[in-house]
Design an enzyme around this catalytic site. Structure first.
Site, PDB file in Angstrom:
ATOM      1  N   ASN A   1       0.725  -1.343   0.052  1.00 55.51           N
ATOM      2  CA  ASN A   1       0.331  -0.475   0.247  1.00 55.51           C
ATOM      3  C   ASN A   1       1.035   1.230  -0.290  1.00 55.51           C
ATOM      4  O   ASN A   1      -0.009   2.210   0.580  1.00 55.51           O
ATOM      5  CB  ASN A   1      -1.118  -0.309   0.949  1.00 55.51           C
ATOM      6  CG  ASN A   1      -1.898  -0.862   1.093  1.00 55.51           C
ATOM      7  OD1 ASN A   1      -1.851  -2.198   1.354  1.00 55.51           O
ATOM      8  ND2 ASN A   1      -3.174  -0.796   1.610  1.00 55.51           N
TER       9      ASN A   1
ATOM     10  N   VAL B   1       0.091   6.670  -0.954  1.00 51.19           N
ATOM     11  CA  VAL B   1      -0.525   5.574   0.316  1.00 51.19           C
ATOM     12  C   VAL B   1      -1.597   5.540  -0.163  1.00 51.19           C
ATOM     13  O   VAL B   1      -2.505   6.139  -0.647  1.00 51.19           O
ATOM     14  CB  VAL B   1      -0.165   7.272   1.162  1.00 51.19           C
ATOM     15  CG1 VAL B   1      -0.322   5.938   2.674  1.00 51.19           C
ATOM     16  CG2 VAL B   1       1.418   6.991   1.841  1.00 51.19           C
ATOM     17  N   CYS B   2      -1.540   3.850   0.188  1.00 53.84           N
ATOM     18  CA  CYS B   2      -3.431   3.477  -0.867  1.00 53.84           C
ATOM     19  C   CYS B   2      -4.131   3.275   1.201  1.00 53.84           C
ATOM     20  O   CYS B   2      -3.820   2.127   1.580  1.00 53.84           O
ATOM     21  CB  CYS B   2      -3.209   2.719  -1.567  1.00 53.84           C
ATOM     22  SG  CYS B   2      -2.090   2.557  -3.343  1.00 53.84           S
ATOM     23  N   LEU B   3      -5.242   4.709   1.049  1.00 48.37           N
ATOM     24  CA  LEU B   3      -6.094   4.230   2.308  1.00 48.37           C
ATOM     25  C   LEU B   3      -7.303   4.256   2.249  1.00 48.37           C
ATOM     26  O   LEU B   3      -7.320   5.561   0.891  1.00 48.37           O
ATOM     27  CB  LEU B   3      -4.992   5.039   3.396  1.00 48.37           C
ATOM     28  CG  LEU B   3      -3.841   4.405   4.090  1.00 48.37           C
ATOM     29  CD1 LEU B   3      -3.253   5.703   5.304  1.00 48.37           C
ATOM     30  CD2 LEU B   3      -4.411   3.071   5.034  1.00 48.37           C
TER      31      LEU B   3
END
Length: 466
Positions: free
Chosen positions: A104, A111-113
């Site tokens: 992520n 940033v994968c959130l």
């Protein structure tokens, strides 16, 4: 950006800076609170353990994204919609965009959130104005798990033999690169050390200026493009965790061989992966050189301090005044028995003789502690070292104590914090404060382990009077 947004950001940063979390820190230039940097200390018992992972400037709403000259930071501009919309977060500990530290956290810094709107999430996981910088940092930190392989969608419950092998190999290369990039490479840059081991010469200034800010080159030029607010924090934490880094290398070296290639994961692709070879022998050499250079830097503070004292600089006068006040304060304090002297009449080097408090495990002990102050104090915090060997979970093998104080500008508060850490008999378990691996394992182990810890501590106390 509205005044409301600026006030909101300022309060959020102040709240983070005031709390006692040892794994998060934030900073910004005084002239612009919108340019925020943050650092996350890798959680213990994970391949990220005690690494220094930096998040670039977090700014709500991107207008433009570009690489500035001579910098690895992303430059973006504030919109007018914070906190209604989530900020954009860029991870900058990526080895110049060449290392993906997590499924992520991309090599390019994305940033994968779901909280950031960069990944689809379940209902209720989206951004809301009630959230803020701290909740974002905690969410990023939660990605740094003991098995980050499971963070990749579709691999959460993978448990066939191939995936089990991949999980182990993914953890192995993250551990290696966390040490190499987030710890070693960062400290080498701070200290002017090349990967080959050459150290840039550093010496105290000999100009005739009476202004301390010109006497010694400052590391903290907040107006420059090289805004490095975590330099001192990372140096101090390195000294705390040096033994843990060596232990991690010792354990990992049994599992992999130098020269062994990293395994590419199924979800990694060219330009967004973690590639390289294991070389723990070289990492250990570089770690030990960093430690040696930091010790030499501390010794150099004393030399620089005498120069400032000779010129009657303000930094020397401030420390001399604090020394005199602290000595008088402890003469009146009947609860603590200690003496303080200046080494070679240098206000930048204090020698503390602390007598163990009666009715404690330290009773009857005499412990000498050297407290070295930087010419840039309090921008750089002092470095303490127990010259008397002591087996204690809060004291590293070289004598560096793990302690924190909120009044960094007050010398007495540093002494108080050291004694408090030393005397605490029933501390809450916090792996971030355990800087002696052997002592920590015994202290938090079985009843028999705790007895062994106490025996070793008492023997060290008895030897302190020999």
């Amino acid at each position: 950006m509205s005044n409301h947004s600026i006030i909101r950001i300022t309060k959020e940063l102040a709240d983070i800076q005031k709390n006692s979390d040892l794994s998060l820190a934030v900073a910004c230039r005084d002239v612009d609170v919108r340019n925020v940097k943050a650092i996350i200390i890798g959680p213990s018992d994970t391949p990220y353990e005690f690494g220094f992972f930096e998040v670039g400037e977090m700014r709500p709403h991107i207008h433009k994204l570009e690489y500035p000259a001579n910098s690895s930071q992303f430059q973006v501009k504030f919109g007018k919609d914070y906190p209604a919309k989530a900020p954009t977060v860029v991870a900058t500990t990526t080895n110049g965009g060449r290392c993906r530290f997590n499924p992520n956290i991309y090599a390019q810094g994305k940033v994968c959130l779901s909280i950031l709107g960069t990944w689809r999430g379940e209902r209720g996981e989206e951004w809301s104005s009630a959230q803020g910088v701290e909740s974002i940092l905690i969410s990023i930190q939660s990605l740094m798990s003991s098995n980050p392989y499971e963070n990749e969608p579709g691999f959460e419950t993978a448990n066939d033999e191939g995936d089990k092998k991949n999980q182990k190999e993914y953890v192995a290369k993250i551990r290696h690169e966390s040490l190499r990039i987030s710890v070693i490479q960062r400290l080498e840059e701070y200290l002017g050390i090349s990967p080959t081991g050459e150290v840039a010469p550093q010496c105290p200034s000999t100009s005739d200026s009476d202004d301390d800010s010109h006497d010694i080159d400052r590391d903290y030029d907040e107006g420059s493009v090289n805004f490095e607010p975590f330099r001192d924090l990372c140096k101090r934490r390195f000294l705390w965790y040096f033994d843990s880094y060596l232990l991690a290398i010792k354990k990992a070296s049994v599992e992999v061989k130098d020269g062994q290639q990293f395994t590419r994961m199924p979800f990694e692709c060219t330009g967004n992966c973690m590639e390289g070879k294991f070389n723990y022998t070289e990492l250990e050499r570089r770690l030990r050189l960093i430690k040696k250079t930091l010790d030499e830097e501390t010794d150099r503070w004393a030399v620089e301090g005498l120069i400032i004292k000779k010129r009657e600089g303000t930094a020397a006068a401030n420390l001399q005044r604090q020394y005199e006040q602290v000595v008088e304060a402890y003469k009146r304090d009947k609860n603590v028995t200690l003496t303080i002297e200046l080494v070679d009449k240098n206000p930048f080097v204090w020698c503390i003789a602390y007598f163990g408090r009666p009715m404690t495990n330290l009773d009857g002990g005499l412990f000498r502690i050297k407290l070295s102050f930087s010419p840039r104090f309090p921008d750089e915090q002092p470095r303490a070292k127990f010259e008397t060997s002591l087996f204690h979970h809060r004291i590293a093998l070289d004598g560096t104590p793990c302690y924190t104080t909120k009044r960094v500008e007050d010398a007495k508060s540093h002494i108080e914090a050291i004694i408090e850490a030393l005397e605490e008999e029933s501390p809450p378990y916090d792996p971030r404060t355990l800087v002696n691996p052997e002592a920590s394992k015994l202290f938090w182990g079985s009843a028999d382990d705790k007895k062994m810890y106490n025996r070793k501590l008492r023997r060290a106390v008895q030897r302190s009077m020999e």
